[in-house]
Design a protein around this motif. Structure first.
Motif, PDB file in Angstrom:
ATOM      1  N   ALA A 462      37.179 120.231  66.420  1.00 20.85           N
ATOM      2  CA  ALA A 462      36.758 119.605  67.670  1.00 20.85           C
ATOM      3  C   ALA A 462      37.672 120.003  68.814  1.00 20.85           C
ATOM      4  N   ASP A 463      37.113 120.042  70.021  1.00 25.06           N
ATOM      5  CA  ASP A 463      37.922 120.058  71.232  1.00 25.06           C
ATOM      6  C   ASP A 463      37.289 119.046  72.174  1.00 25.06           C
ATOM      7  N   PHE A 464      37.791 118.966  73.396  1.00 25.04           N
ATOM      8  CA  PHE A 464      37.346 117.871  74.243  1.00 25.04           C
ATOM      9  C   PHE A 464      36.598 118.373  75.474  1.00 25.04           C
ATOM     10  N   ASP A 465      35.899 119.487  75.326  1.00 22.81           N
ATOM     11  CA  ASP A 465      35.136 120.022  76.456  1.00 22.81           C
ATOM     12  C   ASP A 465      33.719 119.440  76.458  1.00 22.81           C
ATOM     13  N   GLY A 466      33.574 118.235  75.955  1.00 25.80           N
ATOM     14  CA  GLY A 466      32.269 117.587  75.950  1.00 25.80           C
ATOM     15  C   GLY A 466      31.737 117.369  74.552  1.00 25.80           C
ATOM     16  N   ASP A 467      32.533 117.682  73.539  1.00 31.09           N
ATOM     17  CA  ASP A 467      32.121 117.464  72.149  1.00 31.09           C
ATOM     18  C   ASP A 467      31.758 115.990  71.924  1.00 31.09           C
ATOM     19  N   GLU A 468      30.731 115.770  71.098  1.00 37.59           N
ATOM     20  CA  GLU A 468      30.377 114.408  70.703  1.00 37.59           C
ATOM     21  C   GLU A 468      30.551 114.275  69.207  1.00 37.59           C
TER      22      GLU A 468
HETATM   23 MG   LIG Z   1      33.728 122.026  72.307  1.00 40.33          MG
END
Ligand SMILES: [Mg+2]
Ligand SMILES: [Zn+2]
Ligand SMILES: [Zn+2]
Lengths: 887, 88
Positions: A462-468
């Protein structure tokens, strides 16, 4: 193995429906294409006839008398004016036509051949061997029969039947009508069917040509009423309407003696409609479309593919007690925790069956109502619904909470809202390995996102560029126990893929630990206290007194998060990563990380110590002290990293790549030399002086030589640039510690981007004999083939930029192709392995008990518990024992 | 050129035919019936090669296969011969 099983499937038989059977199971013969009359009432003998079942409340089924939820629906049937072939059996029909005599209908094998084959078939049947060998035998038999050009029985000359896809058969260009096909299939004697793998008790070949079509119950194709009051029919109904209409017209034309041409056209049209009714994606015919242009979803489309019944509704279902939202990081949470927004927590519930032990607790929960808070306004779990023993649901409101809390009794059920400490499952798609779904304990937070520790990004990818991500609330005590014991993050820290840690510090964690320990710097008491305030320490580390002031060493600060009794010695990444010979080889202080009894003595902490995949410290702590200590180390390490960086500070920017004028000049000189070299290579190639390498053509040799030169040039300029950028440079710190990027990336920014490539070679596509119109035909020089002399920092000229984009696109295409292909491969593996099981004797067997492996993986070793694939790390065990004895 | 015996190839593991006594012992130790063993076609090249030295091998015979394993050293596997059809 058979305990608790009351019924077991003995066998499944697949058969064809005969026309008689279709008529027998039909409740009514459908004769009109109309559905409803003007009053909206189903027309008799129409496609919505009441005999076919009811879907509207208030109406009663004309067949069984049942109401909406009682009637299961009933089949009807359509008598087709002329026979049509069934697309699903085209291959089989072709085999039958090929292998049998067109006149007498017998299989084209002599009596002797038949006898011999029959014996082999019976042998296979008795042996109960797999279906594959039977179908192979059948294929061989039919192939042999098909190759005969004269019938061994009636001596009739055979004409080759050619299949004109999808449903037309031709003999010497003349169409064989479905009627004729059916007649031929009828002539095949029962006793010949076994050679086709067909069982007479289950099917007759002529049933593959349809004369009667079953009409599915309306439950299968319900009509929907739109908001406007308009009725919209199911795609299957639309298709059936078409079939009835054409069948009627065909019957009329035939009966009143219309010209043959018209009849044939209508017959073909009927064939088209029946074909698309089964499969609207049949190759060779245009799909039937809705008036809006949308292709109809017919029988095959309902079942096939990702959105089909199997993958969408049977293998995968929508679930309750789950939540999905955007994710964001929260370094103050443990790796074992997940932050759940209050909003979600109020909706998600855990059932509590009331018994004499928990009735008081349950009453208190209910009494608190649906949205309780403590005196500081903090979240407390409430109750949304209570369930009576008979299953009736009662909504709890602020007003009725008090009264309801008195009503509940033993046997009732209370649906309590999510509380801190509950265990839940947390998941991110694509779920490619078991660490994609792990157990976390809940922390209720404000805001609208799920939050978790950054170290858990790696297993979830996961990363935090819009991941759900998705959250699932466990509803049963057994499930919660399982989640706590085997699914919790700390239980999943080692990957079954390589037997090492998959959880570890990333990016800033590595940078911070590197800076903290490299060269063992001194920190003032203030700084140290700031750092350690992020971690729960019992006592301050050892200090030194300089000029009357207390100072602390970085390695001693790091030691505070190490467990007592921990020993390890290994080479750091800083020393192992740099080229041929490590520049730190002779500096014992930097070469090896040495930790004795939980105290760090020498070395630098970097990716090799605490990173995911490679982190030796994490791995060894986990293996020696167990999951709890392993998770605790990661928790404290990540917090210490944040604490450290918030006092020291760390930032990077384009100025990291500033190099002196002389270096720029010498890089330019390097690239000039390279261009010159390439020029001479091309020259000697043109003059025919180039010697081909063994097994290579002249062109290949030239390309390889040039690639060698460009590679050298890039490496050389990278070296020149790197020489100017030392370990005080933030970008270099990140690259050398393994936090992010490689030295190569730095030399691309500061030095030279270098040769761009597509499929391992220089760029060689675009216009005729040139990559861009800016070059002359046949130009194979460096610039024309994607050599980028500039650095990213200088910027690329337009030609370089364009060629660079060509190379860049290859990467993107590769990723797209790879993911889809590996996804499909993985699906097939999962489906093949899903019911295999390892038993306590470490034997791998399927559900029948048939053995796949006598010992799991040949050695019976669980790779998760292995040591990076090896059974044991004896060297470490010996080292650890020696060190422990000394301590 | 003489036909190459596949069993002599480095990558082909050792194959042995079990006699009825050994067969019984193996099945007893494993606690299973023969039909649960992994299968091997009678037409498998290894069986054909084995038949050269051993004579005809009937369906139902149990073959013991000894493989080299990087982690376990040696791993033993058993397969029962079946008379499957193959396209040749
Ligand atoms: Mg991402
Ligand atoms: Zn009914
Ligand atoms: Zn004939």
């Amino acid at each position: 193995m058979t305990e608790g099983i009351s019924k077991r499937i003995y066998r499944i038989q697949f058969a064809l429906l005969s026309p008689e059977e279709i008529r027998k199971m039909s409740q009514i013969k459908i004769i009109t294409a109309d559905t409803y009359d003007d009053d909206g009432y189903p027309i008799e003998r129409g496609l919505m006839d009441l005999h076919l079942g009811v879907i509207e409340p208030g109406l009663k089924c004309a067949t069984c008398g049942g109401k909406v939820d009682e009637c299961p629906g009933h089949f009807g049937h359509i008598e087709l004016a002329m026979p049509v072939v069934h697309v699903g059996f085209i291959k089989e029909i072709k085999t039958f036509l090929d292998a049998t005599c067109k006149r007498c209908g017998r299989i084209k094998l002599t009596e002797d051949e038949k006898k011999a084959y029959l014996q082999r078939i019976n042998a296979l049947n008795n042996e109960n061997s797999d279906i594959d060998s039977m179908s192979l035998l059948v294929k061989r038999i039919t192939d042999e029969a098909s190759s005969r050009t004269v019938c061994p029985y009636c001596d009739a000359q055979q004409i080759k039947v050619i299949l004109d896809k999808p449903t037309t058969f031709r003999e010497e260009g003349i169409k064989v009508t479905p009627k004729e096909i059916r007649e031929r299939l009828e002539r095949i004697p029962d006793e010949d069917l076994i050679f086709f793998g067909m069982n007479r008790t289950a099917a007759r070949p002529e049933w593959m040509v349809l004369t009667v079509l079953p009409v599915p119950p309306i439950n299968v194709r319900p009509s929907i009423t739109l908001d406007t009051g308009e009725r919209s029919e199911d795609d299957l109904t639309h298709k059936l309407v078409d079939i009835i209409r054409i069948s009627q017209r065909l019957r009329e034309s035939r009966d009143n003696g219309s010209p043959q041409l018209i009849i044939e056209d209508l017959w073909d049209l009927l064939q088209f409609h029946v074909t698309t009714y089964f499969d609207n994606q049949t190759a060779g015919i245009p799909p039937a479309r809705h008036r809006s242009g949308r292709a109809l979803k017919t029988l095959v489309q309902r079942l096939k593919g990702k959105e089909g019944r199997f993958r969408s509704n049977l293998s995968g279902k929508r679930v309750n007690f789950s939540a999905r939202t955007v994710i964001s990081p929260e370094p103050f949470l443990s790796v074992n925790e997940v932050g759940v927004p209050e909003l979600a927590a109020r909706e998600l519930t855990v059932p509590m069956t009331v018994n004499r032990f928990n009735i008081e607790t349950a009453r208190e929960f209910v009494k608190a109502g649906p949205a309780p808070r403590d005196q500081f306004g903090r979240y407390l779990p409430g109750v949304n619904y209570i369930l009576r023993p008979d299953g009736r649901r009662i909504k709890v409101t602020k007003e009725n909470a008090d009264e309801n809390s008195k009503r509940i009794d033993i046997g009732w059920s209370v649906e309590r809202q999510l509380a801190e400490g509950d265990i839940v499952l947390f998941n991110r798609q694509p779920s490619l390995h078991r660490m994609s779904m792990m157990g976390h304990t809940v922390r209720i937070l404000s805001g609208r996102t799920f939050r978790f520790n950054l170290a858990v990004c790696t297993p979830y990818n996961a990363d935090f560029d819009g991941d759900e991500m998705n959250l699932h609330i466990l509803q049963k005590e057994e499930a919660r126990a399982e989640a706590r014991i085997i699914m919790k993050v700390q239980e999943q820290m080692l990957s079954p893929r390589f037997g090492g840690p998959i959880i570890g510090g990333i990016h800033d964690h590595i940078t911070a630990m590197f800076l903290l320990t490299h060269n063992n710097p001194l920190y003032s008491e203030e700084e140290t206290v700031h750092m350690l305030s992020f971690v729960d320490v019992d006592e301050m580390p050892d200090h030194e007194i300089i000029n009357g002031k207390k100072f602390y060493r970085g390695r001693d600060i790091f030691s505070t998060i190490l467990p007592k009794g921990f020993n390890i010695k290994f080479r750091s990444k800083l020393c192992s990563g740099a080229g041929e010979k490590c520049e730190y080889e002779d500096r014992i202080e930097d070469k090896d990380v040495f930790i004795k009894d939980g105290k760090m003595l020498t070395g630098t902490i970097d990716e090799a110590s605490i990173g995911p995949f490679s982190g030796v410290i994490i791995e060894k702590i986990y293996k020696k002290f167990g999951p709890h200590e392993g998770a605790r180390f990661v928790d404290r390490m990540t917090r210490l990293a944040v604490g450290f960086l918030s006092t020291r500070g760390f930032s990077t920017g384009i100025t990291d790549y500033d190099i002196p004028e002389e270096a720029v000049k010498s890089i330019a000189e390097t690239s000039r030399k390279a261009l010159e070299k390439i020029g001479t290579l091309i020259d000697s190639y043109n003059k025919g002086l180039l010697e081909p390498m063994p097994g290579r053509s002249l062109e290949e040799t030239l390309e390889m030589e040039i690639l060698g030169v460009t590679g050298e040039a890039r490496d050389e300029s990278g070296k020149i640039a790197s020489a100017q950028l030392g370990l005080s440079n933030p970008s270099v710190i990140m690259a050398r510690s393994g936090a992010r990027a490689k030295m190569l990336n730095i030399s691309e920014v500061a030095g030279m981007v270098g040769q761009q490539s597509v499929r391992g070679g220089r760029i060689n596509r675009g216009y005729t004999q040139r990559t861009l119109p800016h070059f002359s035909w046949g130009d194979i020089g460096a610039e024309a083939r994607g050599f980028v002399e500039s650095s990213y920092k200088q910027g690329l000229n337009p030609l370089e930029y364009f060629l660079h984009s060509i190379g860049g696109r290859e990467g993107l295409v590769d990723i797209a192709v790879r993911t889809s292909r590996s996804g499909y491969m993985q699906r097939r593996l999962i489906n093949a392995f899903e019911d295999l099981k390892v038993d306590d004797s470490r034997r791998v067997a399927d559900t029948v008990g048939a053995i796949i492996q006598f010992k799991y993986g040949e050695d019976g070793i669980d790779p998760t518990r292995s040591d990076m694939g090896k059974t044991l790390d004896l060297n470490y065990i010996e080292f650890d024992q020696k060190e422990s004895a000394e301590a | 050129m003489g036909k190459f015996n596949v069993l002599n190839h480095e990558l082909v593991p050792e194959h042995y035919v079990l006699d009825s006594k050994e067969e019984e012992k193996v099945l007893r130790e494993l606690g299973i019936t023969k039909d649960l063993l992994p299968k091997i076609n009678k037409s498998d090249p290894a069986i054909i090669a084995l038949e050269q030295s051993h004579g005809d091998i009937n369906p139902g015979s149990v073959i013991k296969i000894v493989r080299k394993s990087p982690t376990a050293g040696i791993s033993v596997y058993y397969r029962v011969v079946v008379s499957g059809e193959t396209v040749r």
